[in-house]
Motif scaffolding. Sequence first.
Motif, PDB file in Angstrom:
ATOM      1  N   ASN A 159      61.382  45.876  60.186  1.00 27.48           N
ATOM      2  CA  ASN A 159      60.629  44.623  60.222  1.00 27.48           C
ATOM      3  C   ASN A 159      60.232  44.158  58.820  1.00 27.48           C
ATOM      4  O   ASN A 159      60.237  42.960  58.531  1.00 27.48           O
ATOM      5  CB  ASN A 159      59.395  44.765  61.099  1.00 27.48           C
ATOM      6  CG  ASN A 159      59.763  44.900  62.571  1.00 27.48           C
ATOM      7  OD1 ASN A 159      60.795  44.407  63.002  1.00 27.48           O
ATOM      8  ND2 ASN A 159      58.906  45.567  63.324  1.00 27.48           N
ATOM      9  N   THR A 160      59.892  45.099  57.952  1.00 22.68           N
ATOM     10  CA  THR A 160      59.563  44.744  56.575  1.00 22.68           C
ATOM     11  C   THR A 160      60.746  44.069  55.894  1.00 22.68           C
ATOM     12  O   THR A 160      60.586  43.032  55.240  1.00 22.68           O
ATOM     13  CB  THR A 160      59.150  46.002  55.767  1.00 22.68           C
ATOM     14  OG1 THR A 160      57.993  46.570  56.372  1.00 22.68           O
ATOM     15  CG2 THR A 160      58.878  45.687  54.319  1.00 22.68           C
ATOM     16  N   VAL A 161      61.915  44.624  56.077  1.00 17.16           N
ATOM     17  CA  VAL A 161      63.118  44.057  55.454  1.00 17.16           C
ATOM     18  C   VAL A 161      63.404  42.677  56.023  1.00 17.16           C
ATOM     19  O   VAL A 161      63.674  41.730  55.286  1.00 17.16           O
ATOM     20  CB  VAL A 161      64.332  45.002  55.656  1.00 17.16           C
ATOM     21  CG1 VAL A 161      65.616  44.327  55.234  1.00 17.16           C
ATOM     22  CG2 VAL A 161      64.115  46.304  54.883  1.00 17.16           C
ATOM     23  N   TRP A 162      63.343  42.542  57.344  1.00 18.58           N
ATOM     24  CA  TRP A 162      63.672  41.250  57.954  1.00 18.58           C
ATOM     25  C   TRP A 162      62.606  40.199  57.736  1.00 18.58           C
ATOM     26  O   TRP A 162      62.888  39.006  57.847  1.00 18.58           O
ATOM     27  CB  TRP A 162      63.972  41.435  59.441  1.00 18.58           C
ATOM     28  CG  TRP A 162      65.330  41.996  59.614  1.00 18.58           C
ATOM     29  CD1 TRP A 162      65.647  43.266  59.960  1.00 18.58           C
ATOM     30  CD2 TRP A 162      66.576  41.322  59.409  1.00 18.58           C
ATOM     31  NE1 TRP A 162      67.017  43.422  59.979  1.00 18.58           N
ATOM     32  CE2 TRP A 162      67.608  42.245  59.649  1.00 18.58           C
ATOM     33  CE3 TRP A 162      66.920  40.025  59.037  1.00 18.58           C
ATOM     34  CZ2 TRP A 162      68.954  41.924  59.532  1.00 18.58           C
ATOM     35  CZ3 TRP A 162      68.268  39.692  58.927  1.00 18.58           C
ATOM     36  CH2 TRP A 162      69.263  40.632  59.165  1.00 18.58           C
ATOM     37  N   ASP A 163      61.385  40.595  57.405  1.00 15.73           N
ATOM     38  CA  ASP A 163      60.322  39.624  57.141  1.00 15.73           C
ATOM     39  C   ASP A 163      60.385  39.074  55.722  1.00 15.73           C
ATOM     40  O   ASP A 163      59.648  38.150  55.396  1.00 15.73           O
ATOM     41  CB  ASP A 163      58.948  40.248  57.391  1.00 15.73           C
ATOM     42  CG  ASP A 163      58.666  40.460  58.867  1.00 15.73           C
ATOM     43  OD1 ASP A 163      59.358  39.847  59.697  1.00 15.73           O
ATOM     44  OD2 ASP A 163      57.752  41.252  59.188  1.00 15.73           O
ATOM     45  N   LEU A 164      61.221  39.648  54.889  1.00 13.65           N
ATOM     46  CA  LEU A 164      61.302  39.167  53.505  1.00 13.65           C
ATOM     47  C   LEU A 164      61.835  37.799  53.449  1.00 13.65           C
ATOM     48  O   LEU A 164      62.394  37.044  53.531  1.00 13.65           O
ATOM     49  CB  LEU A 164      62.156  40.112  52.654  1.00 13.65           C
ATOM     50  CG  LEU A 164      61.527  41.464  52.416  1.00 13.65           C
ATOM     51  CD1 LEU A 164      62.510  42.387  51.699  1.00 13.65           C
ATOM     52  CD2 LEU A 164      60.278  41.331  51.580  1.00 13.65           C
TER      53      LEU A 164
END
Length: 91
Positions: free
Chosen positions: A86-91
């Motif tokens: 989720n951290t990666v996709w929220d970038l």
Amino acid sequence: MISFATSSVTDDEEDRRDIAGLLGGFVSFARWMTEEKPSSLPLGLELALQPNYLGSPKVVSGILQTVIVAALAFVKRETSFDSVWNTVWDL
């Protein structure tokens, strides 16, 4: 028994042109398939190494730091894989 599609064309010269066109296309494709093509990885790296390709170095390093911190937290078992994802996709 082999069955071939029939054509309504009665002009032999038109048939010859059509067949020559098909064969020419096949030969061109066969030549293209046997040519040595450059690998996309070196071409991509060459492009990516251009100055500011990815944008501002400050912005890029900030994004990378966020991803690395999340990955390290996962390795240390401080967070879940879903959280990293989720951290990666929220970038």
